[in-house]
Design a protein around this motif. Structure first.
Motif, PDB file in Angstrom:
ATOM      1  N   ASP A  55      -8.376   3.611   1.062  1.00 22.54           N
ATOM      2  CA  ASP A  55      -7.908   2.325   1.217  1.00 22.54           C
ATOM      3  C   ASP A  55      -6.393   2.389   0.481  1.00 22.54           C
ATOM      4  O   ASP A  55      -5.273   1.794   0.996  1.00 22.54           O
ATOM      5  CB  ASP A  55      -8.561   1.256   0.320  1.00 22.54           C
ATOM      6  N   ARG A  56      -6.296   3.037  -0.589  1.00 25.28           N
ATOM      7  CA  ARG A  56      -5.119   2.886  -1.401  1.00 25.28           C
ATOM      8  C   ARG A  56      -4.749   4.456  -2.040  1.00 25.28           C
ATOM      9  O   ARG A  56      -4.889   4.724  -3.062  1.00 25.28           O
ATOM     10  CB  ARG A  56      -5.318   2.080  -2.658  1.00 25.28           C
ATOM     11  N   ARG A 104       0.904  -1.012  -0.001  1.00 26.94           N
ATOM     12  CA  ARG A 104      -0.150   0.070  -0.074  1.00 26.94           C
ATOM     13  C   ARG A 104       0.920   1.264   0.046  1.00 26.94           C
ATOM     14  O   ARG A 104       0.493   2.303  -0.448  1.00 26.94           O
ATOM     15  CB  ARG A 104      -0.995  -0.070   1.182  1.00 26.94           C
ATOM     16  N   PHE A 134      -6.249  -2.224   7.820  1.00 25.60           N
ATOM     17  CA  PHE A 134      -5.573  -0.953   7.602  1.00 25.60           C
ATOM     18  C   PHE A 134      -6.385   0.212   8.376  1.00 25.60           C
ATOM     19  O   PHE A 134      -5.615   0.995   8.963  1.00 25.60           O
ATOM     20  CB  PHE A 134      -5.709  -0.770   6.236  1.00 25.60           C
ATOM     21  N   THR A 138      -2.540   4.794  -4.906  1.00 26.93           N
ATOM     22  CA  THR A 138      -2.774   4.224  -6.605  1.00 26.93           C
ATOM     23  C   THR A 138      -2.839   5.485  -7.538  1.00 26.93           C
ATOM     24  O   THR A 138      -3.655   6.418  -7.277  1.00 26.93           O
ATOM     25  CB  THR A 138      -4.389   3.994  -6.227  1.00 26.93           C
ATOM     26  N   ALA A 147       4.573   2.530  -2.785  1.00 31.03           N
ATOM     27  CA  ALA A 147       3.551   1.407  -2.820  1.00 31.03           C
ATOM     28  C   ALA A 147       4.061   0.144  -3.925  1.00 31.03           C
ATOM     29  O   ALA A 147       5.133   0.377  -4.704  1.00 31.03           O
ATOM     30  CB  ALA A 147       2.245   1.826  -3.415  1.00 31.03           C
TER      31      ALA A 147
END
Length: 641
Positions: free
Chosen positions: A394-395, A289, A472, A398, A499
């Motif tokens: 969450d990410r 992550r 997380f 990204t 990540a």
């Protein structure tokens, strides 16, 4: 309580594991014994090589730098009025209340309990939002264990065996023979497995890295390493790659910095700064992550607490088993977002650009994540920090790419600062509401997974990602720890890598690449700061290995009815908490409990409900066996007469 060997023919239960789970089961057995098996007065044998109460993880002899990540006021092993169990409610103090009473001399010491040398001083500083040292938690758990033993007589007699259980075998009589390391074997009627998070071996990739590390004389510390011993093997000033940004990373980070004499101080502006000792290594940290687990919250909700212990399950057609991705996730995501926006509307109506009641009513009328839903939120919630963006939460890395590691470091500093603020400023309590809702949904979902009530495909598509998201969001470090990471990043002691981290050995060194920057990092030391995960195929517990090899215990596996593929999930296969053998048959006298997070008071914690259910089942099985033995003895006497 005694340490005497087992007496023949006395009805008895063995609890293997004396950590929080084993202690909880013991407390429930003691509470239920008079009702479930009146007049039986069984022996309970508690088996663990570590002192009872804390077990291995919460042992009292460990560095004071290692903290619990559960607030002291949210940590208990006692039932309260919220717990929907069949056994009697036996209230007791939370960790915070116990510590305050201990500091004031108002908490009596049960026989066999003596607080550690540092406990009184820490107990005097404890408040509801305190994150205790693991040693203090271990003292609390030891006190709970000893109080339970003191309350047991005369209905239950407790014997402690400070040894590892090596094997359990069936005897012709139906009793269970337990082999103990360095002790005489033990014979009991019923066995309760409460080992918690069992030890596992390294992954195949870790085996390969370890072999290459030996070949090139590199320092490689796998996931199974103890953090204190791992930190001691890294030289001052040495660049070290740390893979993983969860709780194991936080432990490693603290031991390599404050554990080497560095100090955290606040400057005149109130900002936390790090003063190096000069003995720290240079820490390069990354993960899949690329960011650390989200900070714990330092405040409580003002608005209503989201529903706990439930998971929204929509109706599915054709009698088919629900699939997590297609059926559950849209409902779960809607529930999480609703919890956050309801808290925002109730506690911070001024942060909305519209009437709070009208906003909530409109939100109920549109489907989650549709264009209409997103337009409604964007218009009503002007500050992006107040929006419940589940994918972004969450990410966060990204789709982000940085020109160099300095640019990544600047982004990380801003990200950490925002998370620290979110964790300590109650104006962001909408995110705390999501935390509570997520905890409740995950707790309710787990039994559905265990009992096979979701599609087999869910085991590999959706569920792993969801539970990873839960960890997380809900299993992060205390806020002060994340602020320390921020200070270390600003000081240039910790360097983020990004990540999608991948590590190989090339040209005689470790090489690390991420999807966040083009830079390739090269070091001669690598610490795997990750939890090893649950995998019965890699288990290192001698007892479990023997049971698996003989087919007396198996891993829970779901079979895809379409593809025929098998999906093991790392859990021991049980039915009504009884262990299943390899052939699918059920062992009537062996029970198994999965590990769990500390129960929160007032939350109807599944941990406590599960402990109560297993305790009652074990006692009823013990009573059934005692009745059978009495009937056989009576028949024998009658035949002789």
């Amino acid at each position: 309580m005694t340490d005497a060997p087992d007496r023949a023919h006395v009805p008895s239960i063995a609890i293997i594991g004396a950590g929080p789970r084993g202690t909880s089961v013991l407390e429930r057995i003691v509470a239920n014994a008079a009702r479930c098996v009146p007049g039986l007065r069984p022996d309970i044998h508690v088996i663990d090589p570590y002192p009872p109460g804390g077990g291995r993880v919460w042992r009292r002899r460990q560095s004071a730098l290692l903290w619990s990540n559960t607030r002291a006021d949210e940590c208990t092993l006692f039932t309260d009025a919220s717990v929907t169990c069949r056994g009697p409610i036996v209230p007791g103090p939370t960790l915070a209340r116990w510590a305050r009473d201990l500091a004031r001399g108002e908490e009596p010491h049960p026989r066999g309990f003596r607080p550690g040398p540092n406990t009184p001083a820490e107990a005097a500083r404890v408040h509801d939002g305190w994150f205790a040292t693991r040693a203090l938690v271990g003292d609390y758990l030891a006190w709970v264990f000893r109080r339970t033993v003191a309350a047991a007589a005369p209905d239950v007699r407790v014997h402690v065996h400070a040894a590892a259980a090596l094997d359990v075998r069936d005897l012709p009589t139906g009793r269970q023979r337990i082999s103990l390391e360095g002790r005489d074997p033990l014979e009991v009627d019923v066995v309760v497995h409460a080992q918690g998070n069992f030890r596992v071996g390294p992954y195949p990739q870790e085996h390969a890295l370890a072999e290459q590390a030996v070949r090139h004389r590199l320092t490689y510390l796998p996931t199974t390493s103890d953090p204190e011993s791992a930190a001691s093997r890294i030289d001052p000033g040495e660049p070290v790659l740390v893979r993983g940004l969860g709780l194991a990373f936080i432990d490693t980070m603290v031991l390599l910095t404050a554990g080497r004499g560095g100090r955290f101080r606040r400057d005149v502006s109130g900002e936390l700064r790090y003063e190096p000792s000069g003995r720290e290594p240079v820490i390069h940290a990354g993960s899949r992550r690329g960011v650390p687990y989200r900070s714990k919250f330092g405040y409580t909700l003002r608005g209503p607490l989201p529903g706990v212990g439930r998971c929204p399950v929509p109706e599915v057609s054709g009698g088919r088993v629900p699939d997590f991705v297609t059926d559950l996730w849209p409902s779960i995501a809607r529930e999480l977002a609703w919890a956050g926006y309801r808290e925002l509307a109730c506690s911070h109506p001024g942060r909305l650009a519209t009437d709070p009641g009208a906003f909530l009513a409109a939100l109920e009328g549109v489907a989650w994540n549709t264009p209409e839903y997103r337009e409604l939120v964007e218009a009503a919630v002007p500050d992006e920090r107040d929006r419940i963006d589940l994918e972004g939460l969450d990410r966060p890395l990204t789709g982000r790419r940085f020109a160099d590691t300095d640019a990544l470091r600047r982004w990380m500093i801003d990200y950490l600062a925002a998370d620290v603020e979110r964790g300590r400023d109650s104006r962001h309590s909408a995110h705390l509401a999501v935390y509570h809702a997520l905890s409740g949904i995950a707790e309710a979902l787990w039994p559905m997974v265990r009992d096979g009530k979701l599609s087999p495909r869910s085991a590999t598509h959706g569920l792993p990602e969801f539970f990873d998201f839960c960890r997380f969001r809900t299993s992060g470090p205390p806020g002060p720890r994340l602020e320390q990471l921020l200070a270390l990043t600003r000081a240039g002691i910790v360097h983020p890598i990004g990540a999608g981290l991948e590590v190989t050995v090339r040209d005689g060194v470790f090489q690390a690449r991420s999807t966040s920057v083009d830079t390739v990092l090269r070091t001669r030391a690598l610490i795997e700061a990750r939890l090893p995960g649950r995998d019965l195929g890699r288990v290192h517990d001698s007892l479990l290995v023997r049971l698996i090899e003989r087919g007396e215990l198996r891993e829970q596996t779901r079979v895809d009815p379409v593809r025929g593929t098998r999906h093991p999930n790392g859990m021991v296969d049980t039915i009504e908490n009884r262990v299943k053998r390899r052939d699918g048959s059920v062992h009537p006298a062996r029970f198994f409990l999965d590990p769990g997070d500390f129960p929160r008071p007032g939350s109807d914690a599944g941990f406590l409900r599960h402990s109560d259910a297993v305790a009652r089942q074990a006692l009823h099985e013990l009573g059934r066996r005692a009745d059978t033995a009495r009937a056989s003895a009576a028949a024998g006497v009658s035949a002789v007469g």
